[in-house]
Design a protein around this motif. Structure first.
Motif, short mmCIF file in Angstrom:
data_model
loop_
_atom_site.label_atom_id
_atom_site.label_comp_id
_atom_site.label_asym_id
_atom_site.label_seq_id
_atom_site.Cartn_x
_atom_site.Cartn_y
_atom_site.Cartn_z
N HIS A 9 -29.37 -55.65 37.68
CA HIS A 9 -30.16 -55.71 36.44
C HIS A 9 -31.65 -55.59 36.74
CE1 HIS A 9 -26.32 -57.76 35.49
NE2 HIS A 9 -26.42 -57.03 34.41
N ALA A 10 -32.09 -56.18 37.84
CA ALA A 10 -33.48 -56.00 38.25
C ALA A 10 -33.72 -54.55 38.63
CB ALA A 10 -33.80 -56.93 39.42
N ARG A 55 -42.32 -53.86 28.70
CA ARG A 55 -41.91 -52.58 28.12
C ARG A 55 -40.57 -52.12 28.68
NH1 ARG A 55 -47.34 -51.02 28.87
NH2 ARG A 55 -46.75 -49.79 30.71
N ALA A 56 -40.38 -52.29 29.98
CA ALA A 56 -39.12 -51.84 30.61
C ALA A 56 -37.94 -52.61 30.05
CB ALA A 56 -39.21 -52.01 32.12
N LYS A 57 -38.06 -53.91 29.91
CA LYS A 57 -36.95 -54.71 29.38
C LYS A 57 -36.70 -54.37 27.92
CE LYS A 57 -37.09 -59.11 30.75
NZ LYS A 57 -37.65 -60.41 31.18
N GLY A 58 -37.76 -54.15 27.17
CA GLY A 58 -37.58 -53.77 25.77
C GLY A 58 -36.92 -52.41 25.64
N SER A 59 -37.29 -51.48 26.51
CA SER A 59 -36.68 -50.15 26.49
C SER A 59 -35.20 -50.21 26.79
CB SER A 59 -37.39 -49.25 27.50
OG SER A 59 -36.75 -47.99 27.59
N LEU A 60 -34.82 -51.01 27.78
CA LEU A 60 -33.41 -51.16 28.13
C LEU A 60 -32.62 -51.80 27.00
CD1 LEU A 60 -33.68 -52.33 31.84
CD2 LEU A 60 -32.77 -50.14 31.04
N ILE A 109 -22.20 -56.94 24.31
CA ILE A 109 -23.57 -56.43 24.29
C ILE A 109 -24.55 -57.59 24.43
CG2 ILE A 109 -25.29 -55.24 22.86
CD1 ILE A 109 -23.00 -53.60 21.68
N SER A 110 -24.24 -58.72 23.81
CA SER A 110 -25.11 -59.89 23.93
C SER A 110 -25.25 -60.34 25.38
CB SER A 110 -24.57 -61.04 23.08
OG SER A 110 -24.70 -60.76 21.71
N GLU A 111 -24.13 -60.31 26.12
CA GLU A 111 -24.18 -60.69 27.54
C GLU A 111 -25.10 -59.75 28.31
OE1 GLU A 111 -21.27 -60.79 31.48
OE2 GLU A 111 -20.38 -60.62 29.48
N SER A 112 -24.97 -58.45 28.06
CA SER A 112 -25.81 -57.49 28.76
C SER A 112 -27.28 -57.67 28.38
CB SER A 112 -25.37 -56.07 28.42
OG SER A 112 -24.05 -55.83 28.88
N ASP A 152 -28.72 -60.44 27.39
CA ASP A 152 -29.19 -61.69 27.99
C ASP A 152 -29.53 -61.51 29.46
OD1 ASP A 152 -28.91 -62.99 25.58
OD2 ASP A 152 -27.00 -63.94 26.08
N ARG A 153 -28.73 -60.72 30.16
CA ARG A 153 -28.98 -60.51 31.59
C ARG A 153 -30.26 -59.70 31.82
NH1 ARG A 153 -23.43 -60.06 35.10
NH2 ARG A 153 -22.44 -61.93 34.25
N ILE A 154 -30.50 -58.74 30.94
CA ILE A 154 -31.74 -57.98 31.04
C ILE A 154 -32.93 -58.89 30.75
CG2 ILE A 154 -33.10 -56.14 29.99
CD1 ILE A 154 -30.39 -54.68 29.52
N ALA A 155 -32.81 -59.70 29.70
CA ALA A 155 -33.91 -60.60 29.31
C ALA A 155 -34.22 -61.60 30.41
CB ALA A 155 -33.56 -61.32 28.01
N ALA A 156 -33.21 -61.97 31.21
CA ALA A 156 -33.39 -62.99 32.23
C ALA A 156 -34.07 -62.47 33.49
CB ALA A 156 -32.04 -63.60 32.60
N VAL A 157 -34.20 -61.16 33.63
CA VAL A 157 -34.83 -60.58 34.83
C VAL A 157 -36.30 -60.98 34.87
CG1 VAL A 157 -35.50 -58.45 35.99
CG2 VAL A 157 -33.22 -58.66 34.98
N THR A 158 -36.74 -61.47 36.03
CA THR A 158 -38.13 -61.89 36.18
C THR A 158 -38.93 -60.86 36.98
OG1 THR A 158 -37.76 -63.07 38.27
CG2 THR A 158 -37.35 -64.29 36.22
#
Length: 446
Positions: free
Chosen positions: A280-281, A361-366, A397-400, A402-408
């Protein structure tokens, strides 16, 4: 066994979605997603077999077979197959990838029984007549010729060949002119009967449907395939990393001389497999590097310097390997500068990571791309099949999201340092007679 809602995807706006799973006889898996409010159904039969599963004497067989199965069955000619689907305004097609093959139909909900019957007939009861093999051989050779006239696609295949040297992942899905000319009917028949087994089959459907009806239709249509196996056969599990490609040790630059107006370049590195928690990162890193108009590569190469019209990055993951690569197409006299800018961007990200704005921006795009990509029944059907074959379960989709949102940012920085600090592998298609004609900044990879 029927399991409603197991790993269910999220509903589309204004609709209530339900994912249901059933185990059919012979080890065939069925997954459906009910989407009220639409008037169509996408139906697919997936086989957990792709080009990487071919023996050396079978190179290109998976793709060749995908073409050939539509040439006629015990009950239908090739023309009849096309006519029945055209008569209801539907779409019938297939695709072969490195790790799976999919046959699919997209029809009105009332025509689902026809789609199930036709696709099952094609997959399980094809004639594979010798005359059809010879006819379709010419079509596949034309497709190879068309690929060779597409330098952007060709450079991607050359890059895989260099990065996964000596491993089946490095071979083109379509095969080569030599392998297709050498392919005979017995080889194709053996591949079909030996690899298209019930435990490797996944059936998926999404749209305005009733699960029990799809289960009834699919079970009856695939009964012959299931009968070749014990009703209690266990489905083939997702692939693991047992056959991981070796590290790149030889030359890391390949060239295909081609009389093109542009030089087509791909530079990249090995990356993570799809089971790696860092993937995900990796996706966030890729989006920031070259995933959109605001990405660093697009801004540096095109917007600020005008060096290329097309420039982007791509992250690809397999069961046991992956890649992170950058593509650019430019006039030959600018290739040296394009390479220098790309390497500068990669080095800077490896050293300093992303800015907070780039990360956001990258997380929002994904997130946006993921949700918008699941707005139609065909996309939902594809998600069901890929999730089952790749992971053995359904990811919501929610799981996916959430995993993107959690990337630091720290995670992305660590991934960037690890991946972008290794030597690059490169591929070039363009008007060069030899490696010595390439810019010095590229020749050092040879």
């Amino acid at each position: 066994m029927v399991t409603p809602g197991a790993g269910a995807s999220d509903p589309a706006p204004g609709a209530r979605s339900t994912v249901t799973r059933a185990d059919l006889p012979g080890g065939i898996r069925l997954l459906t997603e009910t989407l009220p409010g639409v008037h169509s159904v996408a139906f697919g039969i997936w086989i957990a077999i792709g080009s990487r599963d071919e023996r050396p004497d079978q190179v290109g067989a998976a793709h060749f077979l995908e073409h050939l199965l539509f040439k006629g069955t015990g009950r239908r000619t090739a023309a009849a197959i096309a006519e029945e689907i055209d008569a209801v305004g539907g779409e019938l097609n297939a695709f072969t990838a490195k790790e799976h093959t999919c046959y699919y139909a997209y029809v009105l909900d009332a025509d689902l029984p026809l789609a199930v019957d036709v696709l099952a007939d094609v997959v399980t009861d094809a004639r594979l007549a010798l005359t059809d093999v010879e006819l379709e051989r010419g079509v596949v050779l034309e497709e190879i010729a068309m690929r060779d006239d597409d330098p952007e696609g060709l450079v991607g295949e050359l890059f895989d060949e260099a990065l996964f040297a000596g491993h089946p992942l490095g071979r083109p899905v379509i095969g080569s002119e030599e392998s297709i000319r050498a392919m005979n009917r017995d080889t194709l028949y053996e591949f079909w009967r030996g690899e298209y087994t019930a435990p490797r089959m996944v059936v998926t459907a999404a749209g305005n449907l009733v699960h029990e009806r799809v289960e009834e239709l699919a079970g009856a249509a695939l009964a012959a395939a299931a009968a070749r196996f014990d009703p209690g056969s266990v489905p083939v599990p997702p692939r693991t990393g047992a056959t991981r490609p070796p590290a790149v040790t030889g030359p890391r630059l390949v060239l295909r001389s081609n009389d093109t107006e542009q030089a087509h370049l791909m530079l990249g590195v090995p990356a993570f497999d799809r089971h790696d928690p860092r993937r995900h990162a990796l996706l966030v890193l890729n989006a920031a590097l070259g995933g959109g108009l605001s990405s660093r590569l697009f801004q540096q190469v095109r917007e600020q310097r005008g060096l290329a019209y097309s420039v982007y990055s791509a992250a690809t993951t397999y069961a046991d390997a992956g890649s992170l690569a950058v593509y650019a197409g430019c006039v030959p006299e600018r290739l040296s500068e394009v390479v220098a800018v790309i390497r500068g961007v990669l080095d800077a990200v490896a050293a300093d990571g992303l800015t907070e704005a780039e990360l956001t921006r990258a997380k929002g795009s994904l997130r946006g791309g993921l949700v918008l990509g699941c707005e139609d029944t065909a996309s939902r059907m594809n998600r069901l099949g890929r999730s089952e074959l790749d992971h053995g379960r359904q990811r919501s989709i929610s799981e996916s999201l959430d995993r993107i949102a959690a990337v630091t940012g720290d995670e992305v920085s660590r991934v960037a340092r690890e991946l972008l600090s290794v030597p690059l592998t490169g591929a070039v298609v363009g008007p060069y007679d030899g490696l010595d004609e390439l810019p010095a900044v590229l020749r050092e990879l040879a």
